[in-house]
Design a protein around this motif. Structure first.
Motif, mmCIF file in Angstrom:
data_model
loop_
_atom_site.group_PDB
_atom_site.id
_atom_site.type_symbol
_atom_site.label_atom_id
_atom_site.label_comp_id
_atom_site.label_asym_id
_atom_site.label_seq_id
_atom_site.Cartn_x
_atom_site.Cartn_y
_atom_site.Cartn_z
ATOM 1 N N ILE A 339 25.172 26.184 4.629
ATOM 2 C CA ILE A 339 24.071 27.046 4.219
ATOM 3 C C ILE A 339 22.772 26.309 4.482
ATOM 4 C CG2 ILE A 339 22.862 28.024 2.225
ATOM 5 C CD1 ILE A 339 25.654 28.803 1.152
ATOM 6 N N ALA A 340 21.879 26.957 5.206
ATOM 7 C CA ALA A 340 20.545 26.419 5.457
ATOM 8 C C ALA A 340 19.547 27.490 5.073
ATOM 9 C CB ALA A 340 20.382 26.032 6.928
ATOM 10 N N GLY A 341 18.682 27.188 4.121
ATOM 11 C CA GLY A 341 17.811 28.214 3.599
ATOM 12 C C GLY A 341 18.647 29.323 3.001
ATOM 13 N N THR A 342 18.420 30.557 3.415
ATOM 14 C CA THR A 342 19.213 31.670 2.893
ATOM 15 C C THR A 342 20.165 32.235 3.944
ATOM 16 O OG1 THR A 342 17.382 33.173 3.415
ATOM 17 C CG2 THR A 342 17.499 32.324 1.169
ATOM 18 N N SER A 343 20.614 31.374 4.863
ATOM 19 C CA SER A 343 21.544 31.796 5.903
ATOM 20 C C SER A 343 22.825 30.975 5.860
ATOM 21 C CB SER A 343 20.911 31.654 7.290
ATOM 22 O OG SER A 343 19.802 32.513 7.433
ATOM 23 N N LEU A 344 23.920 31.607 6.243
ATOM 24 C CA LEU A 344 25.228 30.960 6.319
ATOM 25 C C LEU A 344 25.622 30.785 7.777
ATOM 26 C CD1 LEU A 344 27.973 30.040 5.024
ATOM 27 C CD2 LEU A 344 28.684 32.450 5.250
ATOM 28 N N PHE A 345 26.139 29.590 8.099
ATOM 29 C CA PHE A 345 26.620 29.270 9.434
ATOM 30 C C PHE A 345 28.033 28.725 9.320
ATOM 31 C CE2 PHE A 345 22.093 28.899 9.198
ATOM 32 C CZ PHE A 345 21.603 29.457 10.374
ATOM 33 N N ASP A 346 28.818 28.891 10.384
ATOM 34 C CA ASP A 346 30.122 28.236 10.372
ATOM 35 C C ASP A 346 29.928 26.758 10.696
ATOM 36 O OD1 ASP A 346 29.929 27.923 13.174
ATOM 37 O OD2 ASP A 346 31.175 29.681 13.589
ATOM 38 N N SER A 347 31.006 26.011 10.686
ATOM 39 C CA SER A 347 30.907 24.560 10.853
ATOM 40 C C SER A 347 30.431 24.152 12.240
ATOM 41 C CB SER A 347 32.273 23.920 10.558
ATOM 42 O OG SER A 347 32.640 24.169 9.216
ATOM 43 N N ALA A 348 30.498 25.066 13.181
ATOM 44 C CA ALA A 348 30.005 24.782 14.533
ATOM 45 C C ALA A 348 28.539 25.155 14.712
ATOM 46 C CB ALA A 348 30.854 25.529 15.561
ATOM 47 N N GLY A 349 27.932 25.718 13.663
ATOM 48 C CA GLY A 349 26.516 26.068 13.735
ATOM 49 C C GLY A 349 26.250 27.498 14.155
ATOM 50 N N ASN A 350 27.281 28.346 14.185
ATOM 51 C CA ASN A 350 27.095 29.742 14.560
ATOM 52 C C ASN A 350 26.686 30.570 13.348
ATOM 53 O OD1 ASN A 350 28.063 29.417 17.341
ATOM 54 N ND2 ASN A 350 30.062 29.078 16.385
ATOM 55 N N PHE A 351 25.634 31.372 13.517
ATOM 56 C CA PHE A 351 25.139 32.198 12.413
ATOM 57 C C PHE A 351 26.189 33.213 11.989
ATOM 58 C CE2 PHE A 351 23.132 36.197 11.093
ATOM 59 C CZ PHE A 351 22.451 35.769 9.959
ATOM 60 N N LYS A 352 26.376 33.326 10.656
ATOM 61 C CA LYS A 352 27.347 34.268 10.115
ATOM 62 C C LYS A 352 26.686 35.396 9.326
ATOM 63 C CE LYS A 352 31.168 33.698 10.528
ATOM 64 N NZ LYS A 352 32.054 34.114 11.657
ATOM 65 N N GLN A 353 25.762 35.043 8.439
ATOM 66 C CA GLN A 353 25.131 36.081 7.632
ATOM 67 C C GLN A 353 23.903 35.524 6.926
ATOM 68 O OE1 GLN A 353 28.468 36.298 4.484
ATOM 69 N NE2 GLN A 353 26.616 36.638 3.243
ATOM 70 N N SER A 354 23.053 36.441 6.477
ATOM 71 C CA SER A 354 21.940 36.093 5.607
ATOM 72 C C SER A 354 22.243 36.607 4.207
ATOM 73 C CB SER A 354 20.634 36.711 6.110
ATOM 74 O OG SER A 354 20.208 36.077 7.294
ATOM 75 N N PHE A 355 21.751 35.903 3.207
ATOM 76 C CA PHE A 355 21.941 36.312 1.823
ATOM 77 C C PHE A 355 20.716 37.086 1.352
ATOM 78 C CE2 PHE A 355 24.646 32.616 2.342
ATOM 79 C CZ PHE A 355 25.820 33.002 1.713
ATOM 80 N N SER A 356 20.955 38.030 0.472
ATOM 81 C CA SER A 356 19.858 38.819 -0.080
ATOM 82 C C SER A 356 20.195 39.190 -1.516
ATOM 83 C CB SER A 356 19.615 40.079 0.763
ATOM 84 O OG SER A 356 20.772 40.911 0.756
ATOM 85 N N GLY A 357 19.218 39.731 -2.202
ATOM 86 C CA GLY A 357 19.402 40.151 -3.590
ATOM 87 C C GLY A 357 18.083 40.596 -4.169
ATOM 88 N N ASN A 358 18.133 41.146 -5.350
ATOM 89 C CA ASN A 358 16.930 41.639 -5.998
ATOM 90 C C ASN A 358 16.158 40.481 -6.618
ATOM 91 O OD1 ASN A 358 17.538 44.353 -5.420
ATOM 92 N ND2 ASN A 358 18.836 44.509 -7.239
ATOM 93 N N ASN A 359 14.875 40.407 -6.297
ATOM 94 C CA ASN A 359 14.019 39.373 -6.871
ATOM 95 C C ASN A 359 13.517 39.809 -8.243
ATOM 96 O OD1 ASN A 359 14.296 37.983 -4.461
ATOM 97 N ND2 ASN A 359 12.375 38.746 -3.630
ATOM 98 N N GLU A 360 13.210 38.822 -9.067
ATOM 99 C CA GLU A 360 12.667 39.081 -10.394
ATOM 100 C C GLU A 360 11.378 38.285 -10.547
ATOM 101 O OE1 GLU A 360 14.179 39.034 -15.075
ATOM 102 O OE2 GLU A 360 15.403 38.142 -13.489
ATOM 103 N N ASN A 361 10.401 38.867 -11.222
ATOM 104 C CA ASN A 361 9.169 38.141 -11.504
ATOM 105 C C ASN A 361 9.471 37.055 -12.530
ATOM 106 O OD1 ASN A 361 6.646 37.523 -13.078
ATOM 107 N ND2 ASN A 361 5.770 38.846 -11.500
ATOM 108 N N HIS A 362 9.227 35.808 -12.158
ATOM 109 C CA HIS A 362 9.600 34.676 -13.014
ATOM 110 C C HIS A 362 8.821 34.687 -14.329
ATOM 111 C CE1 HIS A 362 11.928 31.018 -13.223
ATOM 112 N NE2 HIS A 362 10.860 30.289 -13.524
ATOM 113 N N PHE A 363 7.565 35.098 -14.270
ATOM 114 C CA PHE A 363 6.749 35.162 -15.480
ATOM 115 C C PHE A 363 7.246 36.282 -16.400
ATOM 116 C CE2 PHE A 363 4.066 33.416 -12.109
ATOM 117 C CZ PHE A 363 3.613 32.255 -12.692
ATOM 118 N N ALA A 364 7.582 37.417 -15.808
ATOM 119 C CA ALA A 364 8.101 38.534 -16.593
ATOM 120 C C ALA A 364 9.455 38.193 -17.203
ATOM 121 C CB ALA A 364 8.212 39.785 -15.718
ATOM 122 N N ASN A 365 10.263 37.416 -16.479
ATOM 123 C CA ASN A 365 11.540 36.974 -17.021
ATOM 124 C C ASN A 365 11.338 36.154 -18.296
ATOM 125 O OD1 ASN A 365 13.551 34.244 -16.688
ATOM 126 N ND2 ASN A 365 14.553 36.234 -16.857
#
Length: 484
Positions: A339-365
């Motif tokens: 995993i580099a940043g928000t991306s997943l790669f296989d062990s050979a360095g091939n891109f597999k997927q990006s991660f995503s999700g709902n963000n939350e306001n840290h102050f509001a949390n």
């Protein structure tokens, strides 16, 4: 000893592939345990929460703007020993909300005011712990910027105080409220990345000289005694009071504690890492100029957690990016992928997927947790902020106990430890970087930090000299309280 990236050319090839699609963000902190039962003010969803901002520069301005946006929150007080900054921020709040907050230069007046429910602390680092503890003891809930403390002992007492007073205390490691990061944490927890044996953080950001060491007068609008507070160096020895305090041990923690804290916090959260590990070693120095700063501008920190190694890397001279597309970020190496940043790669360095999700306001949390009175609702409880901050302190303690060393001495020392090959390779890349700046390490040698073993109780070190740096001296009026 596993070689994660078998050759230099292969390693650079994979790193470039890894980071080509990586999306890098900033930081965050994991939830704490336990529900708090208390009759504190502002617990009702129907009440307006009166909020005070302490510290009025870069982050304080963000705090005021963000808290003022939250329904049911009023920024009623502004505090800074620099009256000019306080006046400017009060004007910003008035322009945003139509109401001008009250101004104070002494944060103790904030804590003494029973009308104030919550405070956010955006002061220099040396004030974070004492201000937080005083606030919680005064029955205020606290949002405190990163790094949460100036020493490990300060962080320990902050956690103890939150527990003893049953207050809500959120760390300002805001990337724990980013949905993609939460998705990565769940992915790794599920075992899909396999066994993680290496992780790294990368901060490459040019920092220039802060000027010649000497004696300087603080700005006339600043109450320097209140600005200094718990710190002890009563003479200003750098040209600029504000911001450059980051690079002085009395008030700051260098780049490890300034920006790198965000990335190490994310790595800890994502791989579920607890505690301070087994060992720590720093290599680095203040390289490229002589100025009034104390902290390293170039630093490698190696943490051992049994069979897991974490590398924290800081460069303060102009640098080529770690890859063609990334100057800073984090990489987590598992047996089933990377995993580099928000991306997943296989062990050979091939891109597999990006991660995503709902963000939350840290102050509001933070405000949500204030209303619910549940520490478990926090995305960045002080207990997690303390652990992440402590890893930065560990690297700095190793550095401060170190001695100048020749390149071959450092290389041999690293090779003799049970580190993965990537540790020695990282040091080699650092040497190449310094060579590009024509740094003569024979004349200005790097500091080989002291190799420190963490005590079995995870509190201090086996080395007595290192234990002395777990805490600090305080001026009598600003001593850190004991927490029972």
């Amino acid at each position: 000893m596993k070689n994660y990236l078998p050759s230099i050319s292969r390693r650079h090839f994979i790193n470039d592939l890894l980071l080509k699609s990586a999306v890098v963000a900033a930081s965050g902190s994991v939830t704490a345990q336990g529900t708090i039962e208390t009759t504190a003010r502002a617990a009702s969803p129907n009440e307006t929460i009166a909020h005070a901002v302490i510290g009025c520069r870069i982050r304080g301005r963000v705090h005021a703007q963000e808290f003022a946006k939250i329904p049911g929150v009023a920024v009623t007080h502004i505090c800074d020993p620099d009256r000019k900054l306080a006046e400017e921020l009060a004007a910003q709040v008035e322009k945003q909300t139509g109401k001008r907050p009250e101004i104070s230069t002494d944060l103790r007046t904030i804590f003494d005011n029973p009308a104030i429910d919550t405070v956010s602390i955006a002061t220099p680092n040396h004030w974070h712990a004492l201000a937080s503890i005083w606030a919680m003891q005064a029955e205020k809930d606290v949002y405190v910027e990163k790094p949460v403390s100036n020493t490990i002992e300060e962080g320990r007492r902050m956690v103890a105080c939150a527990t003893a007073t049953q207050r809500i205390c959120q760390s300002g490691t805001q990337n724990r409220s980013v949905g993609a990061h939460a998705a990565i944490a769940e992915f790794i927890k599920s075992g899909k990345l396999g066994k993680v044996e290496l992780a790294r953080t990368i901060i490459y950001g040019q920092r220039g000289s802060i000027g010649k060491r000497g004696l300087y007068m603080p700005p006339p609008e600043v109450d320097f005694n209140l600005w200094l507070g718990p710190a002890t160096e009563e003479k200003l020895t750098r040209p600029q009071l504000h911001y450059d305090w980051h690079w002085v041990w009395d008030t700051g923690n260098g780049e490890l504690g300034n920006n790198n804290i965000h990335y190490i916090d994310l790595v800890r959260w994502m791989i579920g890492l607890q505690g301070k590990g087994d060992s720590v070693l720093s290599v680095g120095g203040r390289i490229g100029y002589e100025d009034a700063g104390d902290t390293p501008n170039t630093q490698l920190t190696f943490h051992g957690f049994q069979d897991l190694t974490i590398i924290q890397e800081v460069r303060g001279l102009k640098s080529e990016p770690f890859s063609k597309t990334l100057t800073g970020g984090w990489i987590i190496y598992g047996t089933e992928g990377i995993i580099a940043g928000t991306s997943l790669f296989d062990s050979a360095g091939n891109f597999k997927q990006s991660f995503s999700g709902n963000n939350e306001n840290h102050f509001a949390n933070f405000i949500d947790a204030v209303r619910s009175r549940k520490r478990s609702d926090l995305n960045a409880d002080i207990s997690e902020g303390h652990q992440s901050t402590a890893l930065c302190h560990l690297g700095n303690i190793s550095h401060r106990l170190g001695t100048p060393a020749k390149v071959e001495e450092i290389r041999e020392h690293l090779a003799n430890k049970s580190y993965p090959d990537e540790v020695v390779a990282t040091f080699g890349r650092l040497l190449d970087h310094l060579s590009q700046h024509q740094i003569d390490l024979a004349k200005t040698p790097l500091t080989l930090g002291k190799y420190l073993t963490i005590a079995a109780d995870d509190v201090g070190f086996e080395d007595k000299s290192a234990n002395l740096l777990l805490t600090r001296e305080y001026r009598p009026e600003f001593t850190l309280p004991e927490i029972s």
